[in-house]
Design a protein around this motif. Structure first.
Motif, short mmCIF file in Angstrom:
data_model
loop_
_atom_site.label_atom_id
_atom_site.label_comp_id
_atom_site.label_asym_id
_atom_site.label_seq_id
_atom_site.Cartn_x
_atom_site.Cartn_y
_atom_site.Cartn_z
N LEU A 40 0.73 -1.68 0.27
CA LEU A 40 -0.08 0.29 -0.19
C LEU A 40 0.95 1.45 0.54
O LEU A 40 0.84 2.43 -0.90
CB LEU A 40 -1.04 0.08 1.26
CG LEU A 40 -2.37 -0.64 0.85
CD1 LEU A 40 -3.34 -1.03 2.28
CD2 LEU A 40 -2.69 -0.47 -0.05
N ASP A 47 -3.91 3.30 -5.89
CA ASP A 47 -5.30 2.98 -4.98
C ASP A 47 -6.16 3.89 -4.33
O ASP A 47 -5.98 5.13 -4.27
CB ASP A 47 -4.11 1.90 -3.06
CG ASP A 47 -5.67 1.55 -2.65
OD1 ASP A 47 -6.76 2.47 -2.14
OD2 ASP A 47 -4.77 0.71 -2.18
N PHE A 49 -8.85 4.17 -2.77
CA PHE A 49 -8.60 4.89 -1.50
C PHE A 49 -7.02 6.11 -0.83
O PHE A 49 -8.25 7.12 -0.26
CB PHE A 49 -7.92 3.99 -0.33
CG PHE A 49 -8.30 4.15 1.14
CD1 PHE A 49 -9.80 4.34 1.46
CD2 PHE A 49 -7.56 4.46 2.07
CE1 PHE A 49 -9.51 4.65 3.23
CE2 PHE A 49 -7.03 5.04 3.42
CZ PHE A 49 -8.38 4.56 3.74
N PHE A 50 -6.70 6.24 -1.01
CA PHE A 50 -6.21 7.25 -1.74
C PHE A 50 -5.91 8.38 -2.15
O PHE A 50 -4.85 9.18 -2.52
CB PHE A 50 -4.20 6.90 -0.59
CG PHE A 50 -3.79 5.88 -0.06
CD1 PHE A 50 -4.38 6.19 1.72
CD2 PHE A 50 -4.18 4.06 -0.55
CE1 PHE A 50 -4.07 5.21 2.32
CE2 PHE A 50 -4.33 3.33 0.75
CZ PHE A 50 -4.27 3.78 2.14
N VAL B 34 -1.08 3.21 8.02
CA VAL B 34 -1.41 2.99 6.61
C VAL B 34 -2.52 3.24 6.40
O VAL B 34 -2.74 3.94 6.01
CB VAL B 34 -0.60 2.25 6.69
CG1 VAL B 34 -1.01 1.37 4.92
CG2 VAL B 34 0.81 2.22 6.84
N ARG B 113 -13.13 9.51 8.30
CA ARG B 113 -12.52 8.62 7.70
C ARG B 113 -13.02 7.31 7.86
O ARG B 113 -12.56 6.99 8.52
CB ARG B 113 -11.22 8.51 6.77
CG ARG B 113 -11.34 10.54 5.95
CD ARG B 113 -10.05 10.59 5.34
NE ARG B 113 -9.84 10.21 3.98
CZ ARG B 113 -8.84 9.29 3.00
NH1 ARG B 113 -8.04 10.30 3.79
NH2 ARG B 113 -8.81 8.60 2.71
N HIS B 116 -8.44 2.80 5.65
CA HIS B 116 -8.45 0.96 4.27
C HIS B 116 -8.66 -0.64 5.88
O HIS B 116 -8.77 -0.70 6.42
CB HIS B 116 -7.10 1.59 4.47
CG HIS B 116 -6.62 0.70 3.24
ND1 HIS B 116 -6.26 -0.88 2.65
CD2 HIS B 116 -6.61 0.96 1.37
CE1 HIS B 116 -6.42 -1.08 1.65
NE2 HIS B 116 -6.20 -0.33 0.91
N ILE B 118 -7.09 -3.31 5.03
CA ILE B 118 -6.24 -3.84 6.00
C ILE B 118 -6.61 -3.82 6.98
O ILE B 118 -6.12 -4.46 7.74
CB ILE B 118 -4.97 -3.04 5.76
CG1 ILE B 118 -3.88 -4.26 5.87
CG2 ILE B 118 -4.82 -1.87 5.90
CD1 ILE B 118 -2.67 -3.61 5.12
#
Lengths: 670, 314
Positions: A40, A47, A49-50, B34, B113, B116, B118
């Protein structure tokens, strides 16, 4: 505890259950979590998401700057800071080609033929304070596609291009060809893709998978970016002179570029063109732009709007006008004066051009020709699997050669990375140092366990070795890669000669080998001790007594290692044997320790200096080394095993042949 | 202890727990940062707490077991309190910062937010690892009857619960459209951690202030002393913690007709009795005083000791 307390003491004991496999599974899961996390980190740009990350990409600015669909006028105002000129380093050097910045930390793509023969490269970038020249060097070459990746030697950050998805580029897609004009202006032309998946045969070579575009009309656009309406890089332009003397425009498409260079630059690949409206709305308003990017570049974006002379914005001569011919003649003359030769792509007489003077539109090619050769390969951390295997194999071979004859492995590694993978020495050096740290560290430990290392000797020489490698590193940076290749080729030649010598004067050498084997390690040590006066006066400054001698024994190895990136054992072993009077086995053992320390020093300097000055990025050499270290290590073990199993004469023939081939290749390339 | 393997098992579990928790701490912190999951970052503190606890136990075993020396005639036991105090303060500060941060995000809907995905994966992995460690430690604790290992098992259990809650929060944020849930759980967990950290701080503070040992335990000591033949009464009892050990000083009343020699023998008998029946007695000092009326020891033996505790406590 009641809810999960299923293990009362009366139950089966934990260790009698199948906990091993469970523990292993959990360990794998934890490992996978870390791997995912690092993936990631590496690919956060890809990605979805970011999406809100702070970036300096042209397309990001386009979206940020004004909501809605960007038009060509806005492109023209935003793109120029990422279009650079490439020249020789002289004070009055003319810009020989354009280039495109493809990484925020100063990676530039340009055509290889424009820079291949330049001893020193400067990149001209438009900044807030006018045009700024940055020294740059080639990080990686891709002769098959006439591309070179440059890294500007700076820690500054730049506006850069995002790669467009070009796997299936429809004909008639509008594109914009940019170039860095001779006088620093912007060369610009709006056009279309007129052909895709084209193979072009020039006098020098055949370049495949090209796009053809009428947006490329001038020599000044050579190496410059071909951009789509979203400000994404469609390709790197190549201007070709047809047999009839006209300029034809081609471009190496972005997906080919990404395939060949993503091991060095983590390209940002543009998402599919349909931008969801929500994503556009989420972009910060234009007024906050200045806070989102590093200050100078926020201004750099604003600058060209005032500075760009209006006539250049309108500069769109007709296709047939050979606008740059005088410039080309001038540039050529200048380079020739300096003893160089500037490359030029001239289409071969029997080229693919179907009609003289017209751009080759390929009617036979379907409109949506998908390039299956690039971009569909599985890649790990930016490396295609094929490249990883290739690099590991190269490391393995270098390890086998090194393990077999205890020298020459480094030459194979460096030469292979140079020839087959096209990496520049700036990138190879730190990789080679790091590889050597691991490989020779392991060898040093083995040799020390076997009692073969005479530490008093090594301790006195190690500082000289480290000093040598540091000096060598800077010398190597100062000289041209071509010269390094020649030196490397000479070394390989020397080694093949030595191999021949050993083949034909086998008897004598064998005697020495046998006697060296018969001698105990202590005998070697004793000789060194005696030479250094260790025995008699251990405490009375035994080492400092003989600086000259230590320097002669230690410095050359360091220098060779520093300049060429090879281990330097080639130099050190004979020095130890014939100047230091040490037996072969001890010489090899001592060298392994010295090489280890020199490589530690080299890696430390290469990384601190390289990252500090923007010469390299830390991830690319590190990941390259990570791929190569295991291969080199295993190769070393195999080589050492082969030495015992195969007949000596066969080994020597193989070795000589490999070295000879390497030297011929190196010397002929350079 | 039913198996021979239990002995090495009980020796290694401390280290296994330490290593596992270090790995979990690293994983949770990494993934938390992350993925942008507040709750996962807070969850890191649970594993970090276990790492620190394990280390304190190891340090406690090596440093506080150092023999007495001239500078430290009472031993080195208090180093544990000093370390606990420092670490708990750092722990409380970090947790407090996380709490403030989480609340700031919680009250600002624009900053909600969804983490993610993960983070969900990592939380599930953490739960699995902790359940595994719990089963392991539970077995060792049962077989070798070690309170320390039992604590380890308890920690693994609570960590698994905490990570499961984090996983629930991420599921809620991801699939139920509640991006604030992750942050809310972060707030909840920081509060829990503050409570736990406060407990550690309070224990260390008590230890440093030479606070007396717990009332029930004091009652036990008094009862044990009284059960010894010849002890008329327990006149004074002073106790404090030094590291894992307890230091106890007591004055017993004996019949004043007894000789010094006899009184001394009774004192020794009290010492033997107490250190035989109670664990973690680091030092026990018993002196005897004469007392006027010597009631038969057997009559006093049955008297409840609880009411005496308050009047005798020194």
């Amino acid at each position: 505890m009641a809810n999960t307390g299923k293990t009362p003491s009366s139950m089966v004991a934990f260790c009698t259950r199948p906990w091993h496999s469970l523990a292993a599974l959990l360990a794998v899961l934890v490992f996978a979590t870390f791997a995912w996390g690092f993936y990631l980190l590496d690919h956060y740009k890809d990605d979805g998401f970011f999406s809100g990350y702070d970036d300096l990409s042209i397309s990001g600015f386009l979206l940020r700057d004004v909501a809605g669909i960007p038009n060509s006028q806005r492109l023209l105002s935003l793109v120029p800071p990422a279009v650079v000129g490439v020249s020789d380093r002289g004070v009055n050097a003319t810009v020989l080609a354009s280039g495109a910045i493809v990484g925020a930390n100063g990676y530039v793509l340009t055509t290889l033929h424009s820079v291949a023969s330049l001893p020193d490269i400067d990149v001209h970038v438009r900044t807030t304070t006018g045009v700024k020249r940055y020294p740059a060097q080639i990080v990686k070459m891709e002769p098959k596609h006439d591309l070179a990746l440059l890294k500007m030697r700076t820690g500054d950050r730049f506006l850069f291009f995002v790669m467009a998805g070009t796997q299936a580029m429809p004909v008639a897609t509008p594109v914009f060809g940019f170039g860095y004009g001779v006088r620093g202006g912007t060369v610009f032309r709006e056009g279309r893709i007129v052909g895709n998946n084209i193979s072009l045969t020039t006098e020098a070579s055949t370049i495949s998978h090209l796009l053809a575009s009428d947006a490329v009309y001038s020599w000044e656009q050579n190496g410059g970016p071909l951009v789509n309406i979203a400000g994404e890089l469609v390709g790197i332009s190549i201007a070709v002179t047809s047999p009839s003397g006209q300029t034809q425009g081609y471009a190496v498409p972005a997906h080919v570029i990404a395939t060949h260079f993503q091991d060095v630059v983590k390209f940002k690949i543009a998402p599919p063109p349909q931008v969801p409206p929500a994503a556009v709305q989420q972009q910060p308003p234009a007024s906050t732009m200045g806070t989102l990017v590093a200050a100078p570049y926020a201004a750099a974006v604003a600058m060209p709007r005032q500075q760009l002379p209006p006539q250049q914005q309108q500069q769109q001569p007709s296709a047939q006008q050979p606008a740059s011919a005088p410039w080309w003649a001038m540039a050529r003359a200048q380079v020739a004066r300096e003893g160089g030769n500037i490359g030029m792509n001239v289409a071969a007489p029997a080229g693919v051009s179907p009609a003289a003077g017209a751009l080759p539109v390929m009617p036979a090619v379907p409109v949506l020709a998908v390039d299956a050769d690039h971009g569909f390969e599985l890649s790990i951390g930016g490396y295609q699997v094929g490249n990883i295997v290739g690099l590991a194999l190269l490391a393995l071979i270098s390890g086998v050669v090194g393990g077999m004859m205890t020298m020459g492995g480094g030459v194979i590694q460096v030469a292979g990375m140079m020839i087959f993978f096209g990496y520049g020495m700036y990138l190879i050096r730190p990789v080679a140092y790091l590889t050597n740290v691991f490989v020779y560290g392991a060898a040093a430990i083995r040799n020390d366990r076997a009692g073969l290392v005479s530490w008093s000797n090594v301790r006195a020489l190690a500082p000289w070795g480290v000093a040598g490698v540091v000096i060598g590193y800077f010398i190597g940076n100062a000289i041209d890669d071509a010269i390094v290749a020649i030196i490397l080729g000479l070394f390989a030649l020397l080694m093949s000669l030595k191999g021949l010598h050993e083949i034909f004067y086998d008897k004598k050498e064998k005697d020495i080998l046998v006697s060296a084997n018969a001698e105990s390690a202590e005998a070697g040590d004793a000789a060194v001790d005696e030479l250094l006066g260790e025995k008699k006066a251990r405490a009375v400054t035994p080492e400092s007594a003989d600086h000259t001698r230590n320097a002669i024994l230690g410095l050359p190895m360091g220098l060779v290692s520093g300049i060429l990136g090879i281990s330097g054992g080639v130099v050190e072993v004979p020095l130890q044997r014939f100047f230091g009077g040490v037996s072969l086995k001890n010489a090899i053992a001592n060298s392994s320790v010295l090489v280890f320390w020199a490589s530690v020093g080299g890696a430390a300097v290469a990384f601190t200096h390289g990252i500090g000055t923007g010469l390299i990025d830390w991830p690319s050499p590190l990941s390259l080394a990570l791929i190569m270290v295991p291969g080199a290590y295993v190769g070393g073990l195999i080589g050492a095993r082969l030495m015992k199993v195969l007949p000596l004469i066969a080994l020597r023939w193989i070795y000589t042949a490999v070295m000879l081939a390497t030297s011929i290749k190196l010397l002929s390339v350079s | 202890m039913r198996y021979e393997k239990c002995v090495p098992c009980s020796r290694t579990i401390g280290w296994v727990g330490l290593v596992v928790n270090i790995v979990l701490t690293a994983m949770k912190a990494f993934v938390g940062l992350v993925s942008g999951s507040q709750a996962m970052v807070v969850d890191t503190m649970y594993s970090a707490k276990d790492v620190v606890t394990s280390m304190l136990v190891i340090i406690g075993m090596s440093v506080s077991d150092k023999p007495l020396d001239e500078q430290h005639p009472y031993g080195h036991g208090k180093i544990e309190f000093v370390l606990s105090l420092i670490i708990s303060v750092v722990f409380l500060l970090v947790t407090g910062y996380l709490l403030v941060h989480a609340i700031q995000i919680l009250v600002d809907p624009e900053r909600h937010r969804t983490p993610h995905i993960i983070a969900l994966w990592a939380a599930v992995v953490a739960v699995a690892v902790n359940i595994f460690m719990y089963a392991y430690a539970k077995c060792v604790a049962a077989e070798v009857n070690s309170p320390m290992v039992r604590t380890l098992a308890k920690h693994s259990h609570s960590d698994a619960t905490a990570s499961a809650v984090v996983a629930g929060g991420i599921i809620g944020a991801h699939y139920l459209g509640m991006p604030w849930l992750d942050t809310a759980i972060a707030v909840f967990e920081t509060l829990d951690l503050l409570y736990l950290g406060g407990g550690v701080f309070w224990d260390a503070y008590k230890g440093l202030m030479d606070r007396s040992i717990d009332t029930p335990l004091r009652g036990k000591i008094i009862a044990l002393a009284r059960s010894v033949e010849g002890v008329v009464e327990v006149k004074q009892l002073r106790s404090r913690h030094v590291g894992q050990e307890m230091l106890v000083e007591m004055v017993i009343g004996v019949d004043d007709a007894l000789s010094v020699e006899e009184a001394h023998l009774i004192c020794e008998a009290v010492k033997t009795e107490i250190s035989r029946k109670l664990a973690h007695i680091g030092a026990l000092h018993v002196s005897a005083e004469g007392c006027a009326k010597a009631a038969p020891a057997s009559a006093r033996r049955n008297a409840g000791s609880d009411d005496l505790v308050s009047e005798l406590d020194g």
